[in-house]
Design an enzyme around this catalytic site. Structure first.
Site: not given
Length: 339
Positions: A283, A285, A307
């Site tokens: 979350l 990211d 990410h």
């Protein structure tokens, strides 16, 4: 029109989707070369192509290279348009990722939009519909973004066929947010979701969660998809704190026992519980983009994932923000967005 040159070999589908979202919101075009070059199957796959076409439709964009297998793409955004949309991956490809691609544009529109998405809603390589509804959308609300989700029917890999509805309301001005404290632990509960598989699988998964987290009977839920659309199994564990609910998901697969699936989910949740973080790494990211569009904010997370790092670098190309991360202790990092 300002155009950015982006290297698609530095990421996967996420880099493409984030670039599409940012392009629509900023009016900056981009060319993306060597798309997914390091993947076993380079180029645009069906769900990536669906995201490109969805972004083009919502943003009135001119696109060159929107073809299956394409390794380069030119995207020139136009005017964002609210409306009623329908997008299908035509496979078990994730429709939740398609939704996340167009969400920032739709909340920037001047009127409410309704979106019907068809494809995979519970996919091992993407946030599932439950994660969006229970972890992602509530945090968007803190920014002043209102999104209503309705899962009509789950869709698992490889059959797909799931249907998800989203109603996206315009957000006039985003609020800067800090997600640094999760508050007191209130409840942990689990759901075993099954399609065309024996309920015994789900009961065994829930038994592992019960043993690990002392779940009461009212905190264990077994759901069978009716009518089933091919075999599928998702185990969803919700860790509810006063300020945030974190959703962990595991997926059954041939050759992996129900106990192993549940143990992996439990271990992931325990790592989060042992940390001081408010937001889990996945979350974290996904919240970077609304945070950057709001002009600033911060969050604590268990780790700055690859990410998150690649997404931060891309966001900084489109928006005048700086994104930094600093380790607070063994299990907690603080991510800060500054304009």
């Amino acid at each position: 029109m300002e155009m950015l040159e982006l290297d698609g070999s530095q990421g996967g589908g996420q880099l493409l989707r984030s670039a599409l979202s940012l392009s629509l919101c900023t009016g900056i075009g981009f060319t993306l070369q060597d798309i997914r070059a390091k993947r076993s199957k380079p180029g645009l796959m069906r769900q990536h192509l669906t995201a490109v076409n969805a972004a083009a439709k919502v943003g009135g964009a001119n696109v060159i290279g929107a073809e299956l297998g394409a390794t380069s793409l030119r995207f020139e955004p136009g005017t964002i348009r609210s409306g009623d949309y329908e997008f299908s991956t035509g496979s078990a490809g994730s429709c939740t990722l398609v939704l996340q691609t167009v969400l920032p544009a739709l909340w920037s529109a001047d009127a409410t939009s309704r979106v019907r998405l068809q494809g995979g809603t519970h996919n091992p390589l993407a946030p599932c519909a439950d994660f969006l509804a229970e972890s992602f959308v509530p945090r968007l609300r803190d920014f002043g973004i209102e999104v209503d989700l309705e899962l009509e029917s789950p869709g698992f890999y490889p059959a797909g066929g799931g249907v998800l509805h989203a109603t996206v309301h315009p957000a006039r001005e985003l609020r800067a947010c800090a997600f640094e404290s999760r508050g007191e632990l209130e409840r942990i509960d689990g759901t075993a979701l099954l399609s065309a598989l024996s309920s015994d699988i789900g009961l065994r998964e829930l038994a592992v969660l019960q043993a690990r987290f002392d779940l009461g009977e009212d905190a264990r839920h077994l759901r069978q998809v009716r009518p089933p659309r091919g075999p599928g199994n998702a185990l969803i564990l919700r860790v509810r704190h006063a300020a945030h609910t974190t959703t962990f998901t595991g997926f059954g697969q041939r050759g992996t026992s129900a106990e192993t699936v549940a143990a992996r989910v439990a271990n992931e949740a325990q790592t989060y519980l042992d940390s001081g973080a408010c937001i889990d790494e996945y979350l974290g990211d996904q919240l970077l983009l609304p945070m950057a569009l709001a002009g600033g904010g911060s969050l604590t997370t268990t780790a700055p994932s690859d990410h998150l790092r690649s997404n931060a670098a891309l966001i900084e190309k489109f928006l005048p923000v700086e994104i930094t991360w600093e380790q607070q202790d063994a299990g907690t990092w603080r991510v800060t967005v500054k304009s």
